[in-house]
Design a protein around this motif. Structure first.
Motif, mmCIF file in Angstrom:
data_model
loop_
_atom_site.group_PDB
_atom_site.id
_atom_site.type_symbol
_atom_site.label_atom_id
_atom_site.label_comp_id
_atom_site.label_asym_id
_atom_site.label_seq_id
_atom_site.Cartn_x
_atom_site.Cartn_y
_atom_site.Cartn_z
ATOM 1 N N HIS A 285 -6.232 -1.367 10.828
ATOM 2 C CA HIS A 285 -5.994 -1.941 9.509
ATOM 3 C C HIS A 285 -7.309 -1.922 8.753
ATOM 4 C CE1 HIS A 285 -4.778 -5.098 6.581
ATOM 5 N NE2 HIS A 285 -6.042 -5.383 6.649
ATOM 6 N N ASN B 255 -0.205 -4.426 6.909
ATOM 7 C CA ASN B 255 -0.752 -3.628 5.819
ATOM 8 C C ASN B 255 -0.692 -2.150 6.196
ATOM 9 O OD1 ASN B 255 -1.966 -3.271 3.333
ATOM 10 N ND2 ASN B 255 -3.994 -3.180 4.221
ATOM 11 N N THR C 220 -4.145 -8.277 2.089
ATOM 12 C CA THR C 220 -3.422 -7.409 1.160
ATOM 13 C C THR C 220 -3.186 -8.159 -0.151
ATOM 14 O OG1 THR C 220 -2.263 -6.597 3.096
ATOM 15 C CG2 THR C 220 -1.348 -5.995 0.952
ATOM 16 N N ARG C 221 -3.516 -7.537 -1.259
ATOM 17 C CA ARG C 221 -3.353 -8.212 -2.554
ATOM 18 C C ARG C 221 -1.908 -8.663 -2.740
ATOM 19 N NH1 ARG C 221 -7.190 -8.433 -6.448
ATOM 20 N NH2 ARG C 221 -9.088 -7.185 -6.170
ATOM 21 N N ARG D 174 -9.332 -3.328 5.308
ATOM 22 C CA ARG D 174 -9.273 -4.274 4.191
ATOM 23 C C ARG D 174 -9.821 -3.657 2.911
ATOM 24 N NH1 ARG D 174 -12.630 -8.748 7.375
ATOM 25 N NH2 ARG D 174 -13.726 -6.814 7.806
ATOM 26 N N THR E 283 1.028 -6.617 -4.192
ATOM 27 C CA THR E 283 1.626 -5.703 -3.211
ATOM 28 C C THR E 283 2.500 -6.454 -2.210
ATOM 29 O OG1 THR E 283 -0.225 -4.185 -3.464
ATOM 30 C CG2 THR E 283 1.058 -3.991 -1.428
ATOM 31 N N ARG E 284 1.962 -7.537 -1.684
ATOM 32 C CA ARG E 284 2.740 -8.311 -0.689
ATOM 33 C C ARG E 284 4.084 -8.753 -1.241
ATOM 34 N NH1 ARG E 284 -1.719 -12.003 -0.192
ATOM 35 N NH2 ARG E 284 -0.253 -13.675 -0.560
ATOM 36 N N SER F 195 -4.947 -14.680 -2.635
ATOM 37 C CA SER F 195 -5.554 -13.434 -2.152
ATOM 38 C C SER F 195 -7.037 -13.663 -1.904
ATOM 39 C CB SER F 195 -5.421 -12.325 -3.208
ATOM 40 O OG SER F 195 -4.125 -11.761 -3.201
ATOM 41 N N GLU G 104 -2.963 -3.616 -4.159
ATOM 42 C CA GLU G 104 -3.698 -3.006 -3.053
ATOM 43 C C GLU G 104 -3.733 -1.495 -3.269
ATOM 44 O OE1 GLU G 104 -4.762 -5.051 -0.667
ATOM 45 O OE2 GLU G 104 -5.240 -3.742 1.022
ATOM 46 N N CYS H 206 -8.095 -3.849 -0.799
ATOM 47 C CA CYS H 206 -8.167 -4.991 -1.729
ATOM 48 C C CYS H 206 -9.575 -5.150 -2.281
ATOM 49 C CB CYS H 206 -7.703 -6.273 -1.039
ATOM 50 S SG CYS H 206 -8.785 -6.825 0.291
ATOM 51 N N GLU I 234 -3.357 1.500 -1.584
ATOM 52 C CA GLU I 234 -2.933 1.940 -0.248
ATOM 53 C C GLU I 234 -3.160 3.434 -0.057
ATOM 54 O OE1 GLU I 234 0.268 -0.651 1.622
ATOM 55 O OE2 GLU I 234 1.085 -0.305 -0.371
#
Ligand code: NOJ
Length: 525
Positions: A397, A337, A319-320, A399, A323-324, A314, A378, A402, A380
């Motif tokens: 998107h 994301n 995306t952390r 960032r 989460t991914r 990461s 993340e 994160c 969200e």
């Protein structure tokens, strides 16, 4: 590892500090150097070898500090140069090296060079950038149709009718690396920080610096007029000479996004950069076949040039991974994301724990993005009106999810990060993820990272070889007596015979390894 070790970058554990979000000591909701100094103990206890500091220079913050107005000072929001020097000294006293982030592709539109270039068409600074007349009868069409790295266009028109190039935002004009003054200036900036004792430089957007001066369109037979031009290697050879003039243990670490591994490896030839981030691994799906191929590809490419691999899960742009790894599509891309995909955080956390053992035992250096050791996910749920990332609005998107401030103590936000309102909101559920809540809990992510890093220090990891435990298992040895096994199949698997467990990412099922769990083993025969 001690500060005397040369070639420390080959197998260091390097922790990325994102200064806005680490710890706030002056109570304005934004992290600062005083906060980092106050919480340096966290990094000492974690056992990391080095800190990579995201930009801390004076900046209008059009791109969270990646728009630098002065490379030789510190933004007042973060503190002063004297405090930065004190931090470098204190980190060294704690056995931790310091890496600073240098952004050579572009500078801030508030940098004196760009101001001078705008003020006078005849100024010498004009040639430090890419000013060009427009196309079309009135010059009101952009010089090229290049698409920006954040999406959108790459040229902005000035008052005198000419256009300037910016691969990122208009507040980040691209520098002209064909100009000797630009090259000399950055070599001097490297020396400025090396003279202050920093041990390494992280190089932002390292492959973008050179542009094809003909400014051709992006075409099938010329797809990269501003990416990975051969001439960029001469820049890094010169930087390497600067680094080497400091006795050989200062490292250059490139941010090189490059799908072609051979071209990626070119940056790591013996007279260029020491290391580069492995985005192939970062973007790889949680899939045993793909991960294995990625590890092989990585090791082969690095071996060819004698450079150490890096393992990155990461950073502040992606995306952390909790989460991914909790989504159906476990790959990373800037487009997946905030797309409303459901996330199973329990699954993502289990896999992130296994990934910690994986990334800390593969051959090479491991990078930890702040908060990864706390198992942060993340956020969200940041209301879009609070987004600060310029990528939002250009690429749909943000960032920011994160980049949320770290939770340190207490049961509710701001969790000891600040006494004010943090610059981005923290999820209430992070009360279980604070440093305080996790310290001493043997099942916590933090204690897993602490144990793994401590063990990594005492293990003498030797040669890497795969261990065949089935198609859906990623298993390898480091020498005769150490193995890492990651179960990526959906079912428990039997562990090999003749071993004892050194560390497990989660509870074992008797002598079976549950799915999405990893172990480090001592092989006894
Ligand atoms: C890469 C950095 O990691 C990212 O945060 C930044 O937006 C771009 N480079 C532009 O400097």
């Amino acid at each position: 590892m001690s500060l005397q070790d040369s070639q420390w970058w080959r197998d260091a554990v390097i922790y990325q500090v994102y200064p806005r979000s680490y710890a706030d000591a002056n109570g304005d909701g934004v992290g600062d150097i005083a906060g980092i100094r106050a919480q340096l103990g966290h990094l000492r206890d974690l056992g990391v070898d080095a800190i990579w500091m995201s930009p801390w220079y004076p900046s209008p913050m059009a791109d969270a500090g990646y728009d630098v107005a002065d490379f030789r000072d510190i933004d007042p929001a973060f503190g002063t140069l004297t405090e930065a020097e004190a931090l470098i000294e204190e980190a060294h006293a704690a056995g931790i090296r310091m890496i600073v982030d240098i952004v050579p592709n572009h500078i801030s539109s508030e940098h004196p060079w760009f101001k001078a270039a705008l003020a006078d068409e005849k100024a010498k600074e004009r040639d430090y950038f890419w000013f060009r007349p427009g196309r079309g009868e009135n010059g009101d069409e952009m010089p090229t149709d290049w698409r920006g790295e954040f999406g959108g266009t790459t040229w902005t028109r000035t008052g005198d009718g000419s256009w300037y190039l910016h691969l990122f935002t208009p507040e980040q004009p691209d520098l002209n690396w064909d100009h000797p003054d630009v090259r000399a200036e950055f070599e001097s900036i490297l020396r400025f920080w090396f003279d202050r004792g920093v041990d390494g430089i992280r190089i932002d957007s390292a492959a973008l610096l050179l542009k094809d001066p003909q400014l051709p369109e992006v075409l099938e037979d010329n797809p990269h007029p501003f990416h990975d031009l051969d001439g960029v290697h001469e820049v890094y050879r010169a930087w390497r000479r600067v680094a080497d003039s400091y006795g050989g243990n200062r490292a250059l670490i490139g941010e090189v996004w490059m799908p072609e591994v051979e071209r990626f490896a070119n940056y790591l030839r013996p007279d260029e950069l020491h290391a580069a981030f492995n985005f192939d691994f970062l973007g790889c799906a949680w899939d045993p076949r793909l991960m294995r191929e990625c590890v092989d590809r990585t090791l082969d490419a690095h071996k060819a040039v004698g450079a150490p691999a890096t393992w990155v899960l990461s950073n502040h742009d992606v995306t952390r991974h909790v989460t991914r790894y909790g989504r159906e599509d476990t790959t990373f891309s800037f487009d997946n994301n905030l797309d409303g995909t459901p996330v199973d955080l329990e699954l993502g956390t289990r896999r992130a724990r296994a990934a910690a053992l994986l990334s800390l035992s593969l051959p090479g250096a491991t990078y930890i993005y702040q908060g990864e050791e706390l198992g942060l996910w993340e956020n969200e749920n940041i209301p879009p009106e609070q987004f600060q990332d310029p990528m939002w609005g250009r690429r749909g998107h943000s960032r920011d999810g994160c980049r949320v401030p770290l939770p340190w103590t207490g049961d509710e936000a701001p969790f000891g990060f600040t006494t004010a309102t943090p610059w981005l909101p923290q999820p209430a559920e992070w009360k279980d993820r604070t440093v305080q809540a996790q310290t001493g809990d043997p099942n916590s992510m933090l204690e897993l990272y602490r144990s793994a890093i401590a063990l990594r220090r005492t293990e003498s990891f030797a040669d890497f070889s795969w261990l065949e435990l089935g198609r859906d298992v990623l298993a390898f040895c480091r020498g005769q007596d150490f193995a890492c096994v990651v179960n990526m199949s959906g079912a428990p698997i039997a562990l090999p015979a003749n071993q004892s467990v050194l560390l497990a990412s989660g509870p074992l099922d008797g002598d079976r390894l549950p799915p999405d769990t990893a172990v480090w083993l001592r092989m006894t025969s």
